[in-house]
Design an enzyme around this catalytic site. Structure first.
Site, PDB file in Angstrom:
ATOM      1  N   SER A 158       2.181  -2.531   0.673  1.00 34.46           N
ATOM      2  CA  SER A 158       1.647  -0.948   0.519  1.00 34.46           C
ATOM      3  C   SER A 158       0.535  -1.139  -0.698  1.00 34.46           C
ATOM      4  CB  SER A 158       2.564  -0.252   0.531  1.00 34.46           C
ATOM      5  OG  SER A 158       1.757   1.131   0.022  1.00 34.46           O
ATOM      6  N   TYR A 203       8.855   5.397  -2.524  1.00 35.63           N
ATOM      7  CA  TYR A 203       8.185   4.571  -1.720  1.00 35.63           C
ATOM      8  C   TYR A 203       7.523   3.510  -2.595  1.00 35.63           C
ATOM      9  CZ  TYR A 203       4.513   3.198   2.031  1.00 35.63           C
ATOM     10  OH  TYR A 203       4.065   2.640   2.968  1.00 35.63           O
TER      11      TYR A 203
HETATM   12  C1  GCO Z   1       0.723   7.761   0.868  1.00 39.47           C
HETATM   13  C2  GCO Z   1       0.227   7.005   2.015  1.00 39.47           C
HETATM   14  C3  GCO Z   1       0.449   5.665   1.643  1.00 39.47           C
HETATM   15  C4  GCO Z   1       0.399   4.731   2.892  1.00 39.47           C
HETATM   16  C5  GCO Z   1       0.109   3.320   2.458  1.00 39.47           C
HETATM   17  C6  GCO Z   1      -1.004   2.941   1.532  1.00 39.47           C
HETATM   18  O1  GCO Z   1       1.019   8.968   0.755  1.00 39.47           O
HETATM   19  O2  GCO Z   1      -0.253   7.662  -0.265  1.00 39.47           O
HETATM   20  O3  GCO Z   1       0.831   7.307   3.190  1.00 39.47           O
HETATM   21  O4  GCO Z   1       1.774   5.453   1.147  1.00 39.47           O
HETATM   22  O5  GCO Z   1       1.118   5.061   3.758  1.00 39.47           O
HETATM   23  O6  GCO Z   1       1.646   2.868   2.343  1.00 39.47           O
HETATM   24  O7  GCO Z   1      -0.803   1.627   1.448  1.00 39.47           O
END
Ligand code: GCO
Ligand code: CA
Length: 261
Positions: free
Chosen positions: A145, A158
């Site tokens: 990501s 995340y």
């Molecule tokens: C956020 C997005 C990201 C994307 C992606 C970016 O909330 O910033 O959802 O997390 O999904 O992974 O590369």
């Protein structure tokens, strides 16, 4: 030259491929010739997905299991090896996000995201990897990501997981390159999917922010991932190990520009 990218006869297992980027990448692999195995964990979504693949001319096989459950993953991987064939390509795509400020995030939520986004790919890589080691061949693609490199308000779990997944990629590449297994990653930028739907609505400041922040000036279309996916799944990448290929319209190349330009 086309043969370099031909996946005919190769079984590809894509986790979380019942929708979104997983479905787009799985479709690309199938269109390049791979025999597609789709993992998901909700029966209704799986049924709908297999029908969508069928309408697209792809006879995918579906296997329902939770990638964070090692016993279930192992059992299903054995079944896939028996019923479909040796898994040549594994795409660790299944993931989740929780957008909660760090001070408000429950530890249980933090752990859940780590479990799905980081431990899941470890379990899957380990259980598929042991077969690949025996065969001295395999391709593993971990879906990273922007948050493998950058932080942003509300996505601490995340970002921690996706940063970890980048390093898991490098580490597995280190351990398994000697067995002719290439472990690499794809780092999608901001794509138009269900996951980003809440922050993509017209007029939402984040929607404008992303378009402005992306040198290409738009959200990614899931089909933009096809080339990178096929490349990292094919013979074309046989000496590419531990790389994260960012498909981001240029986000990581730039500091950005003032909001009035
Ligand atoms: C956020 C997005 C990201 C994307 C992606 C970016 O909330 O910033 O959802 O997390 O999904 O992974 O590369
Ligand atoms: Ca979608």
């Amino acid at each position: 030259m086309k043969e370099l990218f031909d996946l005919t006869g190769n079984v590809a297992l894509v986790t979380g491929a019942t929708h979104g980027l997983g479905m787009a990448m799985a479709t690309a692999l199938a269109k390049a010739g791979a025999t597609l195995v789709v993992n998901g964990n909700t029966p209704a979504k799986m049924e709908r997905a297999l029908e969508l693949y069928r309408q697209n001319g792809i006879e995918a096989k579906g296997y329902l299991f939770d990638v964070t459950d090692e016993a279930a993953a192992q059992e299903n991987i054995e079944r896939i090896e028996q019923e479909v064939g040796p898994i040549a390509i594994l795409v660790n795509n299944a993931g989740m996000i929780k957008r909660i400020p760090a001070l408000e995030m429950e530890v249980a939520d933090f752990r859940k995201v780590l479990d799905v986004d980081l431990t899941g790919p470890f379990i899957m890589s380990k259980q598929v990897g042991k077969h690949m080691v025996q065969r001295q061949a395999g391709k593993i693609i971990n879906i990273c990501s922007m948050m493998s490199e950058l932080g942003r308000d509300t996505v601490s779990a995340y970002a921690a997981a996706k940063g970890g997944l980048k390093m898991l990629t490098r580490n597995l590449a280190t351990e398994w390159a000697r067995y002719n297994i290439q472990v690499n990653g794809i780092g999608p930028g901001y794509f138009a999917t269900d996951q980003t739907a809440p922050i993509r609505v017209d007029g939402h400041p984040f929607n404008e922010f992303i378009i402005h922040r992306t040198p290409a000036g738009r959200w990614g279309d899931p089909e933009d991932l096809a080339g990178a996916t096929i490349f990292l799944a094919s013979r074309a990448s046989d000496f590419v190990n531990g790389q994260i290929l960012y498909v981001d319209g240029g986000i990581l190349a730039t500091i950005g520009k003032p909001s009035n330009e």
